[in-house]
Design an enzyme around this catalytic site. Structure first.
Site, mmCIF file in Angstrom:
data_model
loop_
_atom_site.group_PDB
_atom_site.id
_atom_site.type_symbol
_atom_site.label_atom_id
_atom_site.label_comp_id
_atom_site.label_asym_id
_atom_site.label_seq_id
_atom_site.Cartn_x
_atom_site.Cartn_y
_atom_site.Cartn_z
ATOM 1 N N MET A 295 0.835 -1.218 0.000
ATOM 2 C CA MET A 295 0.000 0.000 0.000
ATOM 3 C C MET A 295 0.867 1.265 0.000
ATOM 4 O O MET A 295 0.747 2.080 -0.873
ATOM 5 C CB MET A 295 -0.899 0.009 1.228
ATOM 6 C CG MET A 295 -1.976 -1.043 1.198
ATOM 7 S SD MET A 295 -3.359 -0.607 2.246
ATOM 8 C CE MET A 295 -2.677 -0.950 3.860
ATOM 9 N N CYS A 296 1.725 1.428 0.982
ATOM 10 C CA CYS A 296 2.546 2.623 1.205
ATOM 11 C C CYS A 296 1.698 3.809 1.680
ATOM 12 O O CYS A 296 0.536 3.941 1.310
ATOM 13 C CB CYS A 296 3.334 3.057 -0.025
ATOM 14 S SG CYS A 296 4.583 1.873 -0.531
ATOM 15 N N GLY A 297 2.290 4.633 2.504
ATOM 16 C CA GLY A 297 1.615 5.840 2.967
ATOM 17 C C GLY A 297 2.475 7.054 2.671
ATOM 18 O O GLY A 297 3.695 7.016 2.855
ATOM 19 N N ARG B 277 -0.040 1.513 6.713
ATOM 20 C CA ARG B 277 0.026 1.442 5.250
ATOM 21 C C ARG B 277 1.391 0.955 4.773
ATOM 22 O O ARG B 277 1.546 0.604 3.594
ATOM 23 C CB ARG B 277 -0.253 2.814 4.616
ATOM 24 C CG ARG B 277 -1.630 3.363 4.883
ATOM 25 C CD ARG B 277 -1.921 4.504 3.934
ATOM 26 N NE ARG B 277 -2.002 4.019 2.579
ATOM 27 C CZ ARG B 277 -3.115 3.584 2.002
ATOM 28 N NH1 ARG B 277 -4.242 3.608 2.642
ATOM 29 N NH2 ARG B 277 -3.091 3.130 0.780
ATOM 30 N N THR C 210 5.886 6.048 4.326
ATOM 31 C CA THR C 210 6.000 4.771 5.019
ATOM 32 C C THR C 210 5.862 3.706 3.948
ATOM 33 O O THR C 210 4.925 3.726 3.158
ATOM 34 C CB THR C 210 4.881 4.583 6.066
ATOM 35 O OG1 THR C 210 3.625 4.532 5.392
ATOM 36 C CG2 THR C 210 4.873 5.727 7.060
#
Lengths: 227, 295
Positions: free
Chosen positions: B1-3, B32, B146
């Site tokens: 996902m990554c944030g 995330r 993140t």
């Protein structure tokens, strides 16, 4: 009216309280304070219950709703009212991607704008958006009504089945197999009812109707380009 | 996902709180992407060039580094150490010489610029932010990330932000599908990347377009034509802050703007503690549309 404060109460406990109250069918009214964009709020309610959320929610708010009314006094993140069966979900602000996806019944009433893929694969839900909707909305929609008072983005109703799409503003482009259709008296009546239920200030005569050309129902080599 | 998080201040009153606000936004996005975290912060200009370097053995590598570099350059070099990172300040015109010395000593260069500093490591955002003391940092704007690793290894160099030119950096949520072909194209133009990471190619593409004379806005427009895959990019320059999403735009993005700031995040949750957020204009950036703010 019971108040659940998300600064003091864990999400899991909030949902358990709401689900139990819905099941008890006492038609109670709850207020949720400080939602702070939390995910999966007020999901899986199965019974008559009124929930007011004082703020914005994250992903999947009011998913799988049955009989309950969930009123978000803010904006909603992706997947609001996903797979709703009945009841009503009201969003005062905007809704993010795939609002009302796969919904089978009830009314999703979005007072602001909805983002891309609104009503994707809808299967009987009614969605009224007072603002505009994003691209790929009502993709593979099968049943129900999508009413848009503003504009629609690219590829509206791509690979559409039997859902009815009513748009008052402009449509950037229609998706494969989606065509404009005649507004007959019965559609004016359906739309009048939906606008009244959603409290929308618009006349049904101002809308255009879009639906499936039904060319993609069965594979036909002559339509290969359209897939 | 990554944030992704980003914060661009329009006025100076919030400057001392930039690091604090960005840290809270970053920690909120932990679920995330718990693999690594990073932050690029545009602080005060130090009256020279700032180079951020990283080492896995900082005690040994940073001891006397400022003196050694000062000798090699014949100029004054100052150093500030924060955990595995050190920020060296030196005369602007001696960048190339300094980078050669640092690389010969086996140090990893995270980025350089007149105001930008980059801190990134493997680990949870709260731990990464704490070890570098991000909360105490002030500045005009910053971006953070993140990471949930998909395209390449979970290492310090694989963490975002990626910087491929002075005061420029980029964070990315998504995955590029033509990054290998683009990496070869860039290499033919003499632009080389340090990792196998797809995001670094996105950063290098934008830097190379700017080096060729494009504005940042034009370079971001170019990503829509030349990069293939899913992306939400957030970029920082010395004075600017830009956002672009691919035409499909399935990676989440939300923005908030007040008279004081512009904020970006993958989810609204990251905005919950920002001052005046209740009255902010909050919206989702449109697909294939470039957004850009400049001080």
């Amino acid at each position: 009216m019971p108040v659940l404060d998300m600064l003091k109460t864990e999400l899991r406990e909030v949902n358990a309280t709401l689900q139990a109250a819905a099941k008890a069918k006492g038609n109670e009214a709850f207020t949720i304070e400080n939602p702070r964009g939390a995910h999966a709020m007020a999901v899986g309610l199965d019974g008559p219950l009124r929930v007011t959320v004082k703020g914005s929610t994250g992903y999947y708010c009011a998913g799988m709703n049955q009989h309950a009314t969930v009123h978000v006094e803010g904006s909603a993140g992706p997947g609001v009212a996903e797979n709703m069966m009945s009841g009503e979900v009201i969003i005062e602000g905007d809704a993010s991607q795939y609002a009302g996806a796969t919904g089978r019944g009830g009314l999703l009433n979005i007072k602001g704008n909805a983002s891309s893929r609104c009503g994707i694969s809808m299967k009987g839900i009614d969605i009224v958006v007072h603002g505009s909707i994003g691209h790929m909305s009502a993709f593979m929609a099968q049943r129900g009504n999508l009413v848009v008072l503003g504009d629609a983005g690219d590829a509206l109703g791509d690979s559409l089945y039997e859902a009815r799409l009513f748009v008052r503003g402009s449509v950037k482009s229609l998706g494969a197999d989606c065509v404009e259709k005649e507004m007959r008296p019965e559609h004016i009546e359906i739309l009048r009812g939906l606008l009244a239920r959603a409290g929308a200030e618009a006349r049904p005569e101002e809308f255009r109707r879009y639906g499936s050309a039904r060319n993609l129902y069965n594979f036909n080599i002559d339509h290969a380009d359209a897939y | 996902m990554c944030g992704i998080v980003g914060l661009f201040l329009k006025k100076d009153d919030l400057r001392p709180r930039l690091g604090d606000m960005l840290t809270d936004m970053l920690i909120t996005m932990t679920d995330r992407g718990p693999d690594s975290a990073g932050i690029a912060i545009y602080g005060d200009a130090a009256g020279g060039l700032k180079i951020t370097v990283q080492s896995d053995t900082p005690e040994a590598d940073f001891a006397g580094l400022d003196a050694a570099l000062s000798d090699a350059l014949g100029a004054e070099v100052t150093m500030r150490v924060a955990s595995t990172h050190a920020v060296l300040t030196l005369p602007l015109e001696q960048e190339a010489e300094a980078l050669a010395v640092l690389e010969a000593r086996g140090l990893r260069v995270m980025g350089s610029g007149e105001s930008m500093e980059i801190y990134k490591e493997v680990g949870l955002p709260k731990d990464v932010a704490a070890r570098f003391g991000i909360r105490a940092m002030g500045g005009s704007h910053g971006i953070g990330h993140t990471r949930m690793a998909t395209e390449s290894a979970v290492t310090t160099l694989g963490a975002h932000p990626f910087s491929t030119a002075g005061d420029q950096c980029l964070v990315h949520n998504g995955s590029l599908s033509n990054h290998n072909a683009m990496r070869r194209k860039l290499a033919r133009k003499g632009v080389f990347t340090k990792t196998e990471n797809d995001t670094e190619v996105g950063a290098a593409y934008i830097s190379s377009r700017i080096a060729e004379g494009a504005t940042l806005g034009e370079a971001l427009e170019g990503t829509l034509k030349d990069l293939d895959g899913f992306f939400t990019f957030v970029t920082g320059t010395k004075t600017g802050f830009g956002v672009v999403r691919d035409p499909v735009a399935c990676k989440p993005a939300v923005m908030a703007e007040t008279e004081d700031y512009v904020a970006f995040a993958s989810e609204y949750r990251a905005f919950a503690d920002l001052p005046g957020i209740e009255a902010a204009r909050v919206w989702e950036p449109e697909p294939a549309t470039v957004y850009f703010w400049e001080r």
